[in-house]
Scaffold this motif. Structure first.
Motif, mmCIF file in Angstrom:
data_model
loop_
_atom_site.group_PDB
_atom_site.id
_atom_site.type_symbol
_atom_site.label_atom_id
_atom_site.label_comp_id
_atom_site.label_asym_id
_atom_site.label_seq_id
_atom_site.Cartn_x
_atom_site.Cartn_y
_atom_site.Cartn_z
ATOM 1 N N PHE A 1 0.852 -1.193 0.000
ATOM 2 C CA PHE A 1 0.000 0.000 0.000
ATOM 3 C C PHE A 1 0.884 1.238 0.000
ATOM 4 C CE2 PHE A 1 -2.833 -3.159 1.880
ATOM 5 C CZ PHE A 1 -4.021 -2.912 1.218
ATOM 6 N N SER B 1 0.097 4.065 1.650
ATOM 7 C CA SER B 1 0.022 4.783 2.926
ATOM 8 C C SER B 1 -0.480 3.861 4.027
ATOM 9 C CB SER B 1 -0.915 5.984 2.806
ATOM 10 O OG SER B 1 -2.256 5.549 2.691
ATOM 11 N N SER C 1 -2.739 4.620 6.223
ATOM 12 C CA SER C 1 -4.202 4.715 6.318
ATOM 13 C C SER C 1 -4.880 3.768 5.334
ATOM 14 C CB SER C 1 -4.679 6.151 6.114
ATOM 15 O OG SER C 1 -4.305 6.638 4.853
ATOM 16 N N GLU C 2 -4.311 3.609 4.150
ATOM 17 C CA GLU C 2 -4.853 2.636 3.183
ATOM 18 C C GLU C 2 -4.716 1.214 3.715
ATOM 19 O OE1 GLU C 2 -3.917 3.049 -1.203
ATOM 20 O OE2 GLU C 2 -2.477 4.441 -0.311
ATOM 21 N N LEU D 1 -4.566 0.142 6.720
ATOM 22 C CA LEU D 1 -5.372 -0.134 7.922
ATOM 23 C C LEU D 1 -6.851 0.187 7.737
ATOM 24 C CD1 LEU D 1 -2.959 1.230 10.686
ATOM 25 C CD2 LEU D 1 -3.230 -1.122 9.874
ATOM 26 N N LYS D 2 -7.259 0.461 6.521
ATOM 27 C CA LYS D 2 -8.622 0.893 6.232
ATOM 28 C C LYS D 2 -9.698 -0.008 6.857
ATOM 29 C CE LYS D 2 -10.331 0.218 2.213
ATOM 30 N NZ LYS D 2 -10.629 0.187 0.792
ATOM 31 N N ASP D 3 -9.546 -1.297 6.770
ATOM 32 C CA ASP D 3 -10.559 -2.225 7.281
ATOM 33 C C ASP D 3 -10.181 -2.826 8.637
ATOM 34 O OD1 ASP D 3 -12.175 -1.889 5.014
ATOM 35 O OD2 ASP D 3 -10.978 -3.347 3.897
ATOM 36 N N THR D 4 -9.282 -2.183 9.340
ATOM 37 C CA THR D 4 -8.790 -2.699 10.620
ATOM 38 C C THR D 4 -9.543 -2.050 11.778
ATOM 39 O OG1 THR D 4 -6.606 -2.986 9.659
ATOM 40 C CG2 THR D 4 -6.724 -2.933 12.053
ATOM 41 N N ASP D 5 -9.975 -2.876 12.722
ATOM 42 C CA ASP D 5 -10.667 -2.377 13.911
ATOM 43 C C ASP D 5 -9.714 -1.989 15.025
ATOM 44 O OD1 ASP D 5 -13.262 -2.716 12.833
ATOM 45 O OD2 ASP D 5 -13.175 -4.843 13.316
#
Length: 80
Positions: A60, A62, A64-65, A67-71
């Protein structure tokens, strides 16, 4: 497991090997300095038996990209 801005292909391979040893197989690279690091001989040599982890790894641009789907995310770092 996420590695950010990696510099050395051997470290990426060693991380893949360590993940597999611990029973994990998901490796994410964020903005590696070498965009072709997953295909480098030094990376593959360092992986030693964990080429499947490298083949499955994703890159990825970045954090943020990545970890986009990370809780929940926990991080460690090393000061420079």
């Amino acid at each position: 497991f996420v590695l950010t801005e990696t510099h050395h292909p051997g470290n990426v391979g060693a991380a893949a090997r360590a993940l597999k040893t611990m029973g994990f197989d998901e490796l994410v690279l964020v903005n590696p300095h070498d965009s072709k690091v997953l295909n480098r001989k030094k990376t593959k040599d360092g992986a030693s038996g964990a080429l499947d982890v490298l083949e499955k790894a994703v890159v990825f641009g970045s954090l943020s990209e990545a970890l986009k789907d990370t809780d929940l995310a926990c991080g460690t770092g090393m000061p420079f």
